[in-house]
Design a protein around this motif. Structure first.
Motif, short mmCIF file in Angstrom:
data_model
loop_
_atom_site.label_atom_id
_atom_site.label_comp_id
_atom_site.label_asym_id
_atom_site.label_seq_id
_atom_site.Cartn_x
_atom_site.Cartn_y
_atom_site.Cartn_z
N ALA A 1 0.83 -1.21 0.00
CA ALA A 1 0.00 0.00 0.00
C ALA A 1 0.86 1.26 0.00
CB ALA A 1 -0.94 -0.01 1.20
N VAL A 2 1.94 1.24 0.78
CA VAL A 2 2.85 2.39 0.81
C VAL A 2 3.57 2.51 -0.54
CG1 VAL A 2 4.91 3.36 1.90
CG2 VAL A 2 3.12 2.33 3.31
N GLN A 3 4.02 1.40 -1.07
CA GLN A 3 4.74 1.41 -2.35
C GLN A 3 3.86 1.94 -3.48
OE1 GLN A 3 5.95 -2.45 -3.86
NE2 GLN A 3 7.80 -1.54 -4.73
N ARG A 4 2.56 1.59 -3.46
CA ARG A 4 1.62 2.04 -4.50
C ARG A 4 1.03 3.42 -4.20
NH1 ARG A 4 -0.48 -3.50 -4.01
NH2 ARG A 4 -2.02 -2.57 -2.63
N SER A 5 1.49 4.06 -3.12
CA SER A 5 1.01 5.39 -2.70
C SER A 5 -0.46 5.37 -2.30
CB SER A 5 1.26 6.44 -3.79
OG SER A 5 2.63 6.59 -4.01
N GLU A 6 -0.95 4.23 -1.87
CA GLU A 6 -2.31 4.14 -1.33
C GLU A 6 -2.30 4.54 0.14
OE1 GLU A 6 -3.46 0.12 -2.06
OE2 GLU A 6 -3.58 0.41 -4.22
N ALA A 7 -1.13 4.47 0.77
CA ALA A 7 -0.95 4.88 2.16
C ALA A 7 0.29 5.75 2.23
CB ALA A 7 -0.80 3.67 3.08
N ASP A 8 0.27 6.73 3.13
CA ASP A 8 1.42 7.59 3.31
C ASP A 8 2.48 6.93 4.17
OD1 ASP A 8 0.29 9.88 1.91
OD2 ASP A 8 -1.09 9.99 3.61
N ILE A 9 2.04 6.09 5.09
CA ILE A 9 2.94 5.44 6.03
C ILE A 9 2.31 4.13 6.49
CG2 ILE A 9 2.06 6.50 8.16
CD1 ILE A 9 5.09 7.02 8.82
N GLY A 10 3.14 3.21 6.92
CA GLY A 10 2.66 1.93 7.44
C GLY A 10 3.16 1.70 8.85
N VAL A 11 2.34 1.06 9.66
CA VAL A 11 2.70 0.70 11.03
C VAL A 11 2.81 -0.82 11.08
CG1 VAL A 11 1.96 0.71 13.44
CG2 VAL A 11 1.59 2.73 12.01
N VAL A 12 4.02 -1.31 11.42
CA VAL A 12 4.28 -2.74 11.45
C VAL A 12 4.94 -3.09 12.78
CG1 VAL A 12 5.50 -4.65 10.31
CG2 VAL A 12 4.67 -2.73 8.96
N PRO A 13 4.40 -4.07 13.50
CA PRO A 13 5.03 -4.46 14.77
C PRO A 13 6.35 -5.16 14.51
CG PRO A 13 3.21 -5.93 14.25
CD PRO A 13 3.20 -4.85 13.22
N ILE A 14 7.26 -5.02 15.46
CA ILE A 14 8.55 -5.70 15.32
C ILE A 14 8.69 -6.83 16.33
CG2 ILE A 14 9.76 -3.74 14.32
CD1 ILE A 14 10.92 -3.20 17.12
N GLU A 15 7.72 -6.94 17.24
CA GLU A 15 7.79 -7.99 18.26
C GLU A 15 6.37 -8.34 18.70
OE1 GLU A 15 9.51 -8.65 22.79
OE2 GLU A 15 10.08 -6.89 21.65
N ASN A 16 6.15 -9.61 18.96
CA ASN A 16 4.87 -10.06 19.50
C ASN A 16 5.15 -10.57 20.91
OD1 ASN A 16 2.47 -11.17 20.20
ND2 ASN A 16 2.22 -12.38 18.34
N ALA A 17 4.91 -9.74 21.89
CA ALA A 17 5.21 -10.08 23.27
C ALA A 17 4.12 -10.96 23.90
CB ALA A 17 5.39 -8.83 24.10
N ILE A 18 2.99 -11.13 23.21
CA ILE A 18 1.89 -11.91 23.77
C ILE A 18 2.10 -13.40 23.61
CG2 ILE A 18 -0.57 -12.40 23.56
CD1 ILE A 18 -1.02 -9.50 22.94
N SER A 19 2.62 -13.81 22.45
CA SER A 19 2.74 -15.25 22.20
C SER A 19 4.08 -15.82 22.58
CB SER A 19 2.47 -15.56 20.74
OG SER A 19 3.23 -14.80 19.88
#
Length: 71
Positions: A53-71
């Motif tokens: 989505a960011v690459q296609r300019s459908e989104a200005d920015i993306g939020v991606v987690p870097i850690e899953n502390a729950i599992s």
């Protein structure tokens, strides 16, 4: 920490933020904590969709987690 200077797009529209999950997910809450409630949320089902989505300019920015502390 909020990035208020990034909230408004050059055109005056709200920032388009892509994240994986629905409203209420951890990524959704993180996006709103970082960029405020006045964002245009782009909910995705896969992490790959965020980057595309960011690459296609459908989104200005993306939020991606870097850690899953729950599992």
């Amino acid at each position: 920490m909020r990035y208020d200077s990034l909230v408004y797009h050059v055109s005056g529209n709200y920032m388009r933020v892509a994240y994986q999950g629905k409203i209420g997910s951890f990524s959704s809450m993180t996006a709103r904590a970082l960029y405020g409630d006045d964002i245009h949320a782009l909910e995705t089902t896969r992490f790959r969709d965020i980057f595309e989505a960011v690459q296609r300019s459908e989104a200005d920015i993306g939020v991606v987690p870097i850690e899953n502390a729950i599992s």
